[in-house]
Design an enzyme around this catalytic site. Sequence first.
Site, mmCIF file in Angstrom:
data_model
loop_
_atom_site.group_PDB
_atom_site.id
_atom_site.type_symbol
_atom_site.label_atom_id
_atom_site.label_comp_id
_atom_site.label_asym_id
_atom_site.label_seq_id
_atom_site.Cartn_x
_atom_site.Cartn_y
_atom_site.Cartn_z
ATOM 1 N N GLY A 4 52.396 33.282 36.532
ATOM 2 C CA GLY A 4 50.828 33.119 36.818
ATOM 3 C C GLY A 4 50.252 34.076 37.609
ATOM 4 C CB CYS A 5 47.825 33.723 40.268
ATOM 5 S SG CYS A 5 46.646 32.857 39.083
ATOM 6 C CG PHE A 6 53.980 35.259 42.458
ATOM 7 C CD1 PHE A 6 53.816 35.089 44.026
ATOM 8 C CD2 PHE A 6 54.961 35.819 42.139
ATOM 9 C CE1 PHE A 6 54.835 35.619 44.676
ATOM 10 C CE2 PHE A 6 55.782 36.348 42.902
ATOM 11 C CZ PHE A 6 56.033 36.472 44.002
ATOM 12 N N GLY A 8 50.258 38.677 39.113
ATOM 13 C CA GLY A 8 49.304 39.662 39.044
ATOM 14 C C GLY A 8 48.992 40.216 40.307
ATOM 15 C CG HIS A 144 43.913 32.180 42.307
ATOM 16 N ND1 HIS A 144 43.059 31.126 41.704
ATOM 17 C CD2 HIS A 144 44.832 32.251 41.424
ATOM 18 C CE1 HIS A 144 43.570 30.711 40.826
ATOM 19 N NE2 HIS A 144 44.652 31.580 40.354
#
Length: 145
Positions: A4-6, A8, A144
């Site tokens: 996920g965002c981790f 990115g 986030h």
Amino acid sequence: YQQGCFAGGTVLRLAKDLAENSRGARVLVVCSELTAITFRGPSDSHLDSMVGQALFGDGAAAVIVGADPDLSVERPIFHLVSAAQTILPDTDGVIDGHLREVGLTFHLQKDLPGLISENIEKILVEAFNPIGIKDWNSMFWIAHP
């Protein structure tokens, strides 16, 4: 896979490091996230799953990261000054994902927004003070979970 965002944030930090330490290098960063695999019908026992489905969606992005641009042929749009991630203490399981027979499930604890709001000022001070920024609203930044 399913970071996920981790992922990115991690890849931007790594690309910045590679570009700054390899003169003339340009690093192509491509990320995608597929949350459609978490979609399922509503459930009274898992309202957090519905919230997650409403907040997150499929997406993809690409960027070229470099250092010391050659202005005769390159037109940089952004300047990546710093890249960092913070893991809040005592938050294990606040965002939780499991791969099960029904697919990928994830759950958000209801105290997630409170945990972020209780810690955001300390994180901003730690991130911006070393680079001399005191007015956080003078630039673009994002928190986030």
